[in-house]
Structures are given as C-alpha cells and as structure tokens.
Design a protein around this motif. Sequence first.
Motif, PDB file in Angstrom:
ATOM      1  N   VAL A   1       0.671  -0.985  -0.202  1.00 24.78           N
ATOM      2  CA  VAL A   1      -0.010  -0.094  -0.031  1.00 24.78           C
ATOM      3  C   VAL A   1       1.134   1.370   0.022  1.00 24.78           C
ATOM      4  N   THR A   2       1.931   1.235   0.899  1.00 24.12           N
ATOM      5  CA  THR A   2       2.832   2.403   0.724  1.00 24.12           C
ATOM      6  C   THR A   2       3.514   2.611  -0.394  1.00 24.12           C
TER       7      THR A   2
ATOM      8  N   LEU B   1       0.742   4.279  -2.953  1.00 23.98           N
ATOM      9  CA  LEU B   1       0.325   5.703  -2.532  1.00 23.98           C
ATOM     10  C   LEU B   1       1.383   6.623  -2.787  1.00 23.98           C
TER      11      LEU B   1
ATOM     12  N   LEU C   1       0.455   8.374  -6.087  1.00 23.46           N
ATOM     13  CA  LEU C   1      -0.832   9.047  -6.024  1.00 23.46           C
ATOM     14  C   LEU C   1      -0.574  10.302  -6.799  1.00 23.46           C
ATOM     15  N   ASN C   2      -1.573  10.694  -7.849  1.00 25.73           N
ATOM     16  CA  ASN C   2      -1.431  11.980  -8.541  1.00 25.73           C
ATOM     17  C   ASN C   2      -0.578  11.930  -9.528  1.00 25.73           C
TER      18      ASN C   2
ATOM     19  N   LEU D   1      -6.978  -1.371  -1.996  1.00 24.40           N
ATOM     20  CA  LEU D   1      -6.612  -0.947  -1.081  1.00 24.40           C
ATOM     21  C   LEU D   1      -7.128  -1.584   0.306  1.00 24.40           C
TER      22      LEU D   1
ATOM     23  N   GLU E   1     -12.017   0.374  -1.530  1.00 20.87           N
ATOM     24  CA  GLU E   1     -11.139   1.270  -2.240  1.00 20.87           C
ATOM     25  C   GLU E   1     -10.293   0.635  -3.410  1.00 20.87           C
TER      26      GLU E   1
ATOM     27  N   ILE F   1      -6.852   1.824  -6.033  1.00 27.07           N
ATOM     28  CA  ILE F   1      -5.910   2.898  -6.457  1.00 27.07           C
ATOM     29  C   ILE F   1      -5.573   2.305  -7.770  1.00 27.07           C
TER      30      ILE F   1
ATOM     31  N   ARG G   1      -5.205   7.614  -8.811  1.00 24.52           N
ATOM     32  CA  ARG G   1      -6.264   8.283  -8.133  1.00 24.52           C
ATOM     33  C   ARG G   1      -6.845   6.975  -7.146  1.00 24.52           C
ATOM     34  N   ILE G   2      -7.548   7.234  -6.174  1.00 23.43           N
ATOM     35  CA  ILE G   2      -8.141   6.445  -5.153  1.00 23.43           C
ATOM     36  C   ILE G   2      -9.722   6.579  -5.552  1.00 23.43           C
TER      37      ILE G   2
END
Length: 260
Positions: A139-140, A143, A146-147, A219, A223, A225, A232-233
């Motif tokens: 998960v780390t 993330l 992200l974006n 996730l 949810e 990603i 995005r999530i």
Amino acid sequence: MEQKYAICRVAVAPLRAAASDKAEITTQLLFGDHVEVLERAEPWYRIRTGFDDYEGWMDFKQLAVLTEQQYHHYDTCDELVPLGVDNTAIASDGSKYYLAPSSSLPEYANGYCTIGEEKFKLSFEPHLASAASPTDDVVTFALFFLNAPYLWGGRTLFGIDCSGFSQAVLKLAGIVIKRDAAQQAEQGTLVNFLQQVQPGDLAFFDNAEGRIIHVGIMLNAHEIIHASGRVRIDRIDDQGIYNAELGRYSHRLRIIKRFI
C-alpha cells in the motif's frame, strides 16, 4: 561480434511499436533494464526485455553492451531504486542520472552499481525487493504514485499507465508480473468475492467485448488505487469502479487476482 545482449543506460527510454520516432510508445525501459537484441536496423534495435519478455524497438544509443553471462546474472537483481524523487546515480564523468523508483541496480556493491562496463555512484541506499513484503508495504508503494499523470506506456512518477503502475508496485514487493493488464490477469490466484480481498490484490476490468483493458490495486474491499487520468483512489463494488467526479461507473469489474 554482433551485439546480442544489452542494458538500458539512461534513466528512462521509450520502447516503440515500430522502428520510427513517430511510432507508438508501448512501454518504457528504465535504468538497469536488461534486454536481448533480436534484430538490428540502425539506429534501431528490436529487443525483448529480460524482466517481462516485452518486445519493441528502441534507439541503440540508449543501450550499453552486456555479455551473455551478465544478461542472465541480471535476472536475479534484487536491488532497486527506492521511493523518492531525488535518487541519483553519478557517472564516471560526474554527470547525474535521476532514477525512477523500481529501476534495477545491477551488480550493486559498496554504494555503486554497474551498467555494462561503467560504474555509477549512488546517492541513496537501494531498496531490497522481497516477496515477503507485508501488504502494508505494498500500500505504501502504491500511494507513492498518487496523482502521477496517466501516460500510455509510462512507468514513472511523471507518467504511468494502469499496468505499468501495478507492475512497478509489485516489483518493489519482489513480485514479477507481465507488462499489460490482459497478461497480468492470466497470472496470480483467483479471489472469488470482493469481500475477501486483501490490500495489494489486483482487480481487472473489461470492455463490452469482454477484453481486459484496465487494472488497479485494491486498498481494501471498498477502495482501489489505479491510473485513470491520474493515479487516483476510487470506490469499488461488485459492479466496478465508481468515479465520484464523473458521477458514474468508469470501469466494469471482471476478476480479482492475488499475487502476494
């Protein structure tokens, strides 16, 4: 002797569908990616990647020569560029290469890696890929991106596609998967119900013809990603991904697979 094996000597290089600068970019090679040379039409080489058997055309000047022994040795390269935006490799002439996370670091030892015959001094401690990575780590890894903007064929923080994203995240976890979403969907272990998902499971989505066209990283059971416009999530249910910005479902769920 004709060059048969090579390695990417730049931070990122386009791999194209044909021997032309105008051809579609199907994926990217990252620093340290080793390849087999299948055909030469200078300045173009048709190559097959050692990591995921992906084929395409690239400019030979972005490659350094490898021996066959080096090529096979690099199949087990576990030292990778870690998460971060300022990881640099310094060449023998003092110039810097800014490396993308998940890039390979062949023959790492005492702060240096080797690309062909050239040593590079690293400004960072490598990330050691481990298939025993806990799901929290996966998960780390996810993330971090992200974006990041969506880019067809992309594999970096500055442009990445859906399957390039899932491949990079799982590579950091020590798991090798293929390049394209449809290929990845053929790997892993089936998860029968959405309620049974674990963080790091991959969800795959199809089009009206039933062809797998998208992948994302779960996730939790609600949810996901994924790279769609940007990384995005979004919410997910048995029907698929619901995009709140669009006010509708954007992707239809087909199957969920576990790799960890």
